[in-house]
Design an enzyme around this catalytic site. Structure first.
Site, PDB file in Angstrom:
ATOM      1  N   LYS A 123     -10.452  -4.830  -3.101  1.00 16.42           N
ATOM      2  CA  LYS A 123     -11.048  -3.427  -3.029  1.00 16.42           C
ATOM      3  C   LYS A 123     -10.390  -2.297  -3.405  1.00 16.42           C
ATOM      4  CE  LYS A 123     -13.616  -4.479   1.472  1.00 16.42           C
ATOM      5  NZ  LYS A 123     -13.682  -4.274   2.869  1.00 16.42           N
ATOM      6  N   LYS A 145      -5.183 -11.504  -6.138  1.00 21.40           N
ATOM      7  CA  LYS A 145      -6.283 -11.710  -5.434  1.00 21.40           C
ATOM      8  C   LYS A 145      -7.554 -10.460  -5.773  1.00 21.40           C
ATOM      9  CE  LYS A 145      -5.670  -8.648  -1.432  1.00 21.40           C
ATOM     10  NZ  LYS A 145      -6.023  -8.549   0.066  1.00 21.40           N
ATOM     11  N   LYS A 196       0.941  -1.092   0.001  1.00 21.38           N
ATOM     12  CA  LYS A 196       0.128  -0.036  -0.042  1.00 21.38           C
ATOM     13  C   LYS A 196       0.673   0.981  -0.108  1.00 21.38           C
ATOM     14  CE  LYS A 196      -4.349  -1.672   1.792  1.00 21.38           C
ATOM     15  NZ  LYS A 196      -5.272  -1.965   2.727  1.00 21.38           N
TER      16      LYS A 196
HETATM   17  P1  TYM Z   1     -10.843  -6.617   4.565  1.00 19.24           P
HETATM   18  O1  TYM Z   1     -11.599  -5.284   4.812  1.00 19.24           O
HETATM   19  O2  TYM Z   1      -9.770  -6.035   3.302  1.00 19.24           O
HETATM   20  O3  TYM Z   1     -11.406  -7.908   4.126  1.00 19.24           O
HETATM   21  C1  TYM Z   1     -12.269  -8.633   5.215  1.00 19.24           C
HETATM   22  C2  TYM Z   1     -12.229 -10.196   4.908  1.00 19.24           C
HETATM   23  O4  TYM Z   1     -12.256 -10.542   3.761  1.00 19.24           O
HETATM   24  C3  TYM Z   1     -10.949 -11.424   3.186  1.00 19.24           C
HETATM   25  N1  TYM Z   1     -10.640 -11.183   1.796  1.00 19.24           N
HETATM   26  C4  TYM Z   1     -10.591 -12.262   0.874  1.00 19.24           C
HETATM   27  N2  TYM Z   1     -10.819 -13.494   0.955  1.00 19.24           N
HETATM   28  C5  TYM Z   1     -10.608 -14.493  -0.198  1.00 19.24           C
HETATM   29  N3  TYM Z   1     -10.154 -13.883  -1.218  1.00 19.24           N
HETATM   30  C6  TYM Z   1     -10.305 -12.375  -1.504  1.00 19.24           C
HETATM   31  N4  TYM Z   1      -9.789 -12.011  -2.274  1.00 19.24           N
HETATM   32  C7  TYM Z   1     -10.176 -11.742  -0.209  1.00 19.24           C
HETATM   33  N5  TYM Z   1     -10.279 -10.274  -0.078  1.00 19.24           N
HETATM   34  C8  TYM Z   1     -10.484 -10.078   1.225  1.00 19.24           C
HETATM   35  C9  TYM Z   1     -10.052 -10.883   4.140  1.00 19.24           C
HETATM   36  O5  TYM Z   1      -9.042 -11.862   4.277  1.00 19.24           O
HETATM   37  C10 TYM Z   1     -10.768 -10.618   5.265  1.00 19.24           C
HETATM   38  O6  TYM Z   1     -10.749 -11.657   6.128  1.00 19.24           O
HETATM   39  N6  TYM Z   1      -7.168  -5.979   7.969  1.00 19.24           N
HETATM   40  C11 TYM Z   1      -8.644  -6.572   7.937  1.00 19.24           C
HETATM   41  C12 TYM Z   1      -9.644  -6.134   8.679  1.00 19.24           C
HETATM   42  C13 TYM Z   1      -9.283  -6.352  10.206  1.00 19.24           C
HETATM   43  C14 TYM Z   1      -9.437  -7.564  10.839  1.00 19.24           C
HETATM   44  C15 TYM Z   1      -8.885  -7.084  12.244  1.00 19.24           C
HETATM   45  C16 TYM Z   1      -9.512  -8.806  10.556  1.00 19.24           C
HETATM   46  C17 TYM Z   1      -9.178  -5.158  11.072  1.00 19.24           C
HETATM   47  N7  TYM Z   1      -8.836  -5.823  12.244  1.00 19.24           N
HETATM   48  C18 TYM Z   1      -8.869  -8.112  13.308  1.00 19.24           C
HETATM   49  C19 TYM Z   1      -9.530  -9.816  11.672  1.00 19.24           C
HETATM   50  C20 TYM Z   1      -9.111  -9.383  12.804  1.00 19.24           C
HETATM   51  C21 TYM Z   1      -9.061  -6.106   6.500  1.00 19.24           C
HETATM   52  O7  TYM Z   1      -8.602  -5.048   5.866  1.00 19.24           O
HETATM   53  O8  TYM Z   1     -10.016  -7.006   5.811  1.00 19.24           O
END
Ligand code: TYM
Length: 372
Positions: free
Chosen positions: A229, A226, A144
């Site tokens: 967003k 992958k 990022k």
């Molecule tokens: P975020 O908002 O990017 O994504 C939310 C969840 O979706 C999963 N994910 C995917 N799984 C499979 N294939 C994909 N292409 C794909 N893109 C996203 C992510 O792995 C996630 O589980 N940092 C985290 C948010 C967060 C969090 C936490 C998660 C903040 N604090 C504590 C767990 C525990 C994030 O940006 O997820």
């Protein structure tokens, strides 16, 4: 269950149960109650990667194993610039989407991260226990920050806040997609450091990452990456809010290869394999069944895309309707988030009190000061 079929249910069960049993029997965890926590950023909407890699698993866990605490992590979203009115709208949409996907506030806790300031308070405590060198190595930061001239400090310490999210709830398990693995490792590392320095306080949280391809749904325009967003091209992902026409358009344009036959080979044919994964997860058909069906009907990848698009559109239409229904009742959404805040605060404050006492950053009535 309307989402997924037998194969999917069986898989998630297997992944979840086997990991839980294995991990729960580790020594450090015996005294900790099983707690499941996860988070999702409200910005960018929900795409099929989030849905198949995380949300479906959360619903499954909630319905068949245990309650789950879910945070809409708005403080993570603001590590990159956001417009306040749009952010507020996205928070509402995300809550509506999670409810529409099956998160049940009677079974699970759903709250907005910024309404529980104990997360940021623990983040500070934890940030004093790690180093800049360690954070600079994390791949998501590298990825990022690469595109930025001036890197916000928040983006740099983002994983520490994520660790605080998990640890403030004393979570034992964190169901996520594959891209979050390193962040969970940092949370494990920080839990160990804190426990060693101040005595056992936190369970070592374990990531629950499906060991099948659902943990990494791929970008439709570039299947070596992958689905994400942050990818500028909106055709690279299917949003849960996409209309059936938009879905058809995006799936038709999905990059595959020059072989016309439909068969699964994730390594050499990531594009068509990704479509098969999506198709399989949304219909419950096995890869073998999809292969047999496509071949008996003599479908080439072009025609197969139409089948996938229809399956995706059929699956998402009722969810989209439910999202709109929830969005027409914003007060209901606020009430759910308020209930979640109350419950999450109770848990988080208890942890923070314990941390403050151990670190020495609180005074209680039993403290006796002797001034010499
Ligand atoms: P975020 O908002 O990017 O994504 C939310 C969840 O979706 C999963 N994910 C995917 N799984 C499979 N294939 C994909 N292409 C794909 N893109 C996203 C992510 O792995 C996630 O589980 N940092 C985290 C948010 C967060 C969090 C936490 C998660 C903040 N604090 C504590 C767990 C525990 C994030 O940006 O997820």
């Amino acid at each position: 269950m309307s989402i997924g079929g037998y194969r999917l249910l069986k898989n998630i069960n297997k992944i979840f149960i086997s990991q839980t049993i294995r991990k729960a029997s580790t020594k450090a965890e015996v005294n900790f109650q099983k707690r499941i926590f996860s988070g999702i950023q409200p910005t960018g909407g929900v795409h099929l990667g989030n849905y198949l890699g995380a949300i479906l698993n959360w619903v499954k866990i909630q319905n068949e194993h245990s309650n789950i605490t879910l945070s809409i992590v708005d403080l993570h979203s603001i590590t990159l610039p956001q417009e306040s009115e749009i952010l507020k709208k996205r928070i509402l949409e995300m809550t509506a989407t999670l409810l529409a996907c099956g998160i049940d506030p009677d079974k699970s806790t759903l709250f907005l991260q910024s309404t529980v300031p104990q997360h940021t308070q623990l983040c500070w405590q934890l940030s004093c226990l790690t180093t800049m060198a360690r954070l600079a190595h994390l791949p998501q930061y590298k990825e990022k920050s690469e595109k930025l001239k001036d890197i916000p400090l928040g983006l740099f310490i983002y994983p520490v806040l994520q660790a605080a999210d998990i640890l403030v709830h004393k979570a034992t398990h964190v169901p996520v997609g594959e891209d979050q693995a390193q962040q969970i490792q940092l949370a494990q590392h920080l839990a160990k450091i804190f426990n060693t320095k101040y005595g056992t306080t936190f369970p070592i949280p374990h990531a629950i990452i499906a060991d099948d391809t659902s943990s990494r749904i791929r970008n439709l325009r570039n299947p070596t990456k992958k689905m994400s967003k942050s990818e500028p091209d909106p055709k690279s992902r299917i949003q849960l809010s996409d209309t059936s026409d938009a879905i058809l358009e995006k799936v038709k344009k999905a990059v595959t290869d020059f072989t016309s036959e439909v068969y699964y080979d994730a390594e050499n044919r990531p594009g068509v394999s990704n479509l098969m994964v999506i198709h399989s997860m949304l219909t419950g058909l096995s890869m073998e069944e999809i292969y047999q069906d496509a071949n008996s009907k003599k479908l080439d990848t072009g025609k197969y895309k139409l089948v996938v698009a229809e399956a995706v559109a059929n699956h998402l239409a009722p969810i989209r309707e439910k999202i709109n229904n929830y969005l027409s009742r914003p007060q209901y959404i606020y009430d759910i988030l308020e209930e979640g805040r109350i419950h999450a605060t109770e848990v988080a404050q208890k942890t923070l009190d314990e941390v403050n006492l151990k670190v020495g950053t609180i005074l209680n009535t039993e403290n006796n000061f002797v001034v010499s």
